[in-house]
Motif scaffolding. Structure first.
Motif, PDB file in Angstrom:
ATOM      1  N   ALA A   1     -40.425 -28.181  -3.078  1.00 42.47           N
ATOM      2  CA  ALA A   1     -41.254 -28.969  -4.527  1.00 42.47           C
ATOM      3  C   ALA A   1     -42.031 -28.371  -5.037  1.00 42.47           C
ATOM      4  O   ALA A   1     -41.810 -27.594  -6.059  1.00 42.47           O
ATOM      5  N   GLU A   2     -43.189 -28.981  -3.810  1.00 40.43           N
ATOM      6  CA  GLU A   2     -44.646 -27.627  -4.259  1.00 40.43           C
ATOM      7  C   GLU A   2     -44.676 -26.954  -4.428  1.00 40.43           C
ATOM      8  O   GLU A   2     -45.166 -26.009  -5.498  1.00 40.43           O
TER       9      GLU A   2
ATOM     10  N   ARG B   1     -40.543 -31.786  -0.156  1.00 41.05           N
ATOM     11  CA  ARG B   1     -41.412 -32.023  -0.142  1.00 41.05           C
ATOM     12  C   ARG B   1     -42.316 -30.301  -0.404  1.00 41.05           C
ATOM     13  O   ARG B   1     -42.298 -30.031  -1.056  1.00 41.05           O
TER      14      ARG B   1
ATOM     15  N   VAL C   1     -45.571 -18.770   5.961  1.00 40.73           N
ATOM     16  CA  VAL C   1     -45.963 -20.137   5.447  1.00 40.73           C
ATOM     17  C   VAL C   1     -45.653 -21.438   6.005  1.00 40.73           C
ATOM     18  O   VAL C   1     -45.915 -22.288   6.282  1.00 40.73           O
TER      19      VAL C   1
ATOM     20  N   HIS D   1     -46.791 -24.843   8.597  1.00 38.60           N
ATOM     21  CA  HIS D   1     -46.284 -25.951   8.139  1.00 38.60           C
ATOM     22  C   HIS D   1     -45.981 -26.636   9.561  1.00 38.60           C
ATOM     23  O   HIS D   1     -45.610 -27.555   9.924  1.00 38.60           O
TER      24      HIS D   1
ATOM     25  N   GLU E   1     -42.456 -24.593  -5.030  1.00 39.41           N
ATOM     26  CA  GLU E   1     -41.826 -24.181  -6.293  1.00 39.41           C
ATOM     27  C   GLU E   1     -42.648 -24.268  -7.620  1.00 39.41           C
ATOM     28  O   GLU E   1     -42.792 -23.105  -8.340  1.00 39.41           O
ATOM     29  N   ASP E   2     -42.675 -25.824  -7.589  1.00 38.87           N
ATOM     30  CA  ASP E   2     -43.640 -25.596  -8.714  1.00 38.87           C
ATOM     31  C   ASP E   2     -45.230 -24.633  -9.014  1.00 38.87           C
ATOM     32  O   ASP E   2     -45.529 -23.955  -9.974  1.00 38.87           O
ATOM     33  N   HIS E   3     -45.350 -24.445  -7.485  1.00 40.24           N
ATOM     34  CA  HIS E   3     -47.365 -23.852  -7.436  1.00 40.24           C
ATOM     35  C   HIS E   3     -46.386 -22.133  -7.785  1.00 40.24           C
ATOM     36  O   HIS E   3     -46.932 -21.369  -8.689  1.00 40.24           O
TER      37      HIS E   3
ATOM     38  N   PHE F   1     -48.558 -16.188  -2.932  1.00 37.07           N
ATOM     39  CA  PHE F   1     -48.421 -17.005  -1.837  1.00 37.07           C
ATOM     40  C   PHE F   1     -48.270 -17.293  -0.173  1.00 37.07           C
ATOM     41  O   PHE F   1     -48.592 -17.996   0.386  1.00 37.07           O
TER      42      PHE F   1
ATOM     43  N   ARG G   1     -43.566 -21.486 -10.324  1.00 42.74           N
ATOM     44  CA  ARG G   1     -43.465 -21.476 -11.175  1.00 42.74           C
ATOM     45  C   ARG G   1     -45.236 -21.123 -11.994  1.00 42.74           C
ATOM     46  O   ARG G   1     -45.396 -20.895 -13.243  1.00 42.74           O
ATOM     47  N   ASP G   2     -45.475 -21.829 -11.804  1.00 38.80           N
ATOM     48  CA  ASP G   2     -46.887 -21.921 -12.274  1.00 38.80           C
ATOM     49  C   ASP G   2     -47.354 -20.562 -12.656  1.00 38.80           C
ATOM     50  O   ASP G   2     -48.348 -19.936 -13.154  1.00 38.80           O
ATOM     51  N   ALA G   3     -47.264 -20.318 -11.274  1.00 37.27           N
ATOM     52  CA  ALA G   3     -48.493 -18.748 -11.125  1.00 37.27           C
ATOM     53  C   ALA G   3     -47.249 -18.001 -11.756  1.00 37.27           C
ATOM     54  O   ALA G   3     -48.240 -17.236 -12.448  1.00 37.27           O
TER      55      ALA G   3
END
Lengths: 107, 275
Positions: free
Chosen positions: B28-29, B25, B65, B69, B31-33, B59, B35-37
């Motif tokens: 995935a989050e 999870r 990071v 977590h 990588e999404d972040h 990031f 790619r958006d950036a």
């Protein structure tokens, strides 16, 4: 100093951003940066543990959703989160008024 | 040329040291972040490489990071842990009842193959009250005597009552999933308030113990008695051991994830890192 203030109020800020509606992590962080006019210079990756923590305490919910053809984790404020936000917001406003009364006008 | 985003994800993966599900999870989050950036950077006129480097830098260092977590995962509020325990007990009860239902099906199979006495029979010398005997014979009038009627009754009960328990388990499981959807967290609630290894450890111990005990009784009946009723316990033992094995797999993975992995080299400049 700013880091410590931010650390102490990050939950309030995240809940306030998500009060406007469900959003994925990047949108939350972008909104945080835009609404603070760039004032909150966070290591963006460390916002996710905070989102997960709020989810763990029941103040946020999250689900996978397909947005723009991509599978995204979307966060949403819960009823419990909305109640916590109202309490924290009132507490913050009292605190800000008190600080303002001592420190004086911002202008 | 290497992709800074891919490199960063590799570093974060190595530094996380969390359960596979949590790790997937987070990655995935992330990588999404990123790619958006990168897309944002490109939209602002940056080159692909510059946009990727900026995304990774914003990031934050992968080590910081990952640490944030891990701190979050190790700091579970009592309320969340309590709620996690209730959810775990709910799920465990559902799985247990479904397992009983499955054992009923196994008992039915054993009855068909080995006969009623194997599942519902009682050891030689067992005596019944006149009332019990009358009841068995009333339900099974074609039986040749009390012992056979009791075996027929017991083997039928082993199937029907366990089947009912299985239906109850399915209802509990459906309720668990519905509660998760109502709460807006997908198919289930997850067990976020508990250490990743705890629920599978409890499942392994509970079902493993039940499986060993039931199988032990079955072996005892088969080896030291006339074997009557062996299937009654063996059907439950087999299913319980199967469920325990099912729990042992995620337990093994969670324990494996907790082992120390080589720490990744932190990248990017130091930035504010809220806890």
């Amino acid at each position: 100093m700013l880091h410590d203030r931010l650390k102490g109020n990050l939950d309030l800020l995240l809940l306030a951003v998500l009060e406007d509606g469900p959003a994925h992590g990047y949108a939350v962080i972008t909104a945080l940066r835009d609404r603070s006019d760039g004032g909150f210079d966070l290591a963006e990756g460390t916002v996710y543990p905070a989102l997960h923590r709020l989810e763990g305490t029941g103040l946020l919910g999250s689900r996978w959703a397909t947005i723009g053809g991509r599978r995204r984790r979307v966060y949403e404020i819960t009823q419990q989160g909305a109640a916590a936000l109202a309490t924290e917001r009132a507490r913050w406003q009292r605190f800000a008024r008190s600080v303002h009364a001592v420190v004086g006008s911002l202008a | 040329m290497t992709d800074p985003v891919e490199d960063y994800l590799d570093e974060l993966y190595a530094a996380l040291r969390v359960s596979p599900r949590t790790g997937r999870r987070i990655l995935a989050e992330t990588e999404d972040h990123l790619r958006d950036a990168v897309a944002d950077g490109l939209a602002h006129g940056l080159s692909e490489d510059a946009a990727a480097h900026r995304a990774v830098q914003r990031f934050g260092p992968s080590g910081a990071v990952a640490r944030a977590h891990r701190v979050r995962l190790n700091r579970r509020p009592p309320a969340a842990a309590g709620a996690g325990m209730i959810r775990m007990a709910w799920l465990l009860a559902a799985v247990g009842l479904i397992a009983i239902g499955v054992s009923g099906a196994v008992a039915a199979g054993m009855t068909a193959v080995f006969g009623h006495a194997f599942v519902g029979g009682t050891p030689a010398g067992t005596t019944w009250s006149a009332a019990d005997c009358g009841h068995f014979l009333a339900v099974w009038p074609s039986a040749h005597g009390c012992a056979q009627a009791a075996a027929l009754e017991n083997s039928a009960d082993a199937v029907s009552l366990r089947g009912l328990a299985g239906v109850g388990g399915l209802i509990l499981l459906a309720g668990y999933r519905a509660a998760g959807r109502w709460r807006g967290t997908g198919r289930g609630w997850g067990l976020d308030g508990l250490p990743d290894s705890f629920p599978p450890a409890v499942g392994t111990v509970v079902f493993g113990t039940a499986g060993v005990l039931l199988t032990g009784i079955a072996i005892d009946l088969a080896a030291f008695d006339d074997g009557h009723g062996t299937g009654f316990y063996l059907s439950g033992g087999i299913v319980a051991l199967g469920v325990a094995a099912g729990y042992a797999v995620p337990l093994y993975r969670a324990l494996l994830a907790g082992l120390t992995l080589p720490a990744a080299t932190a990248t990017g400049s130091a930035r504010s890192a809220p806890g």
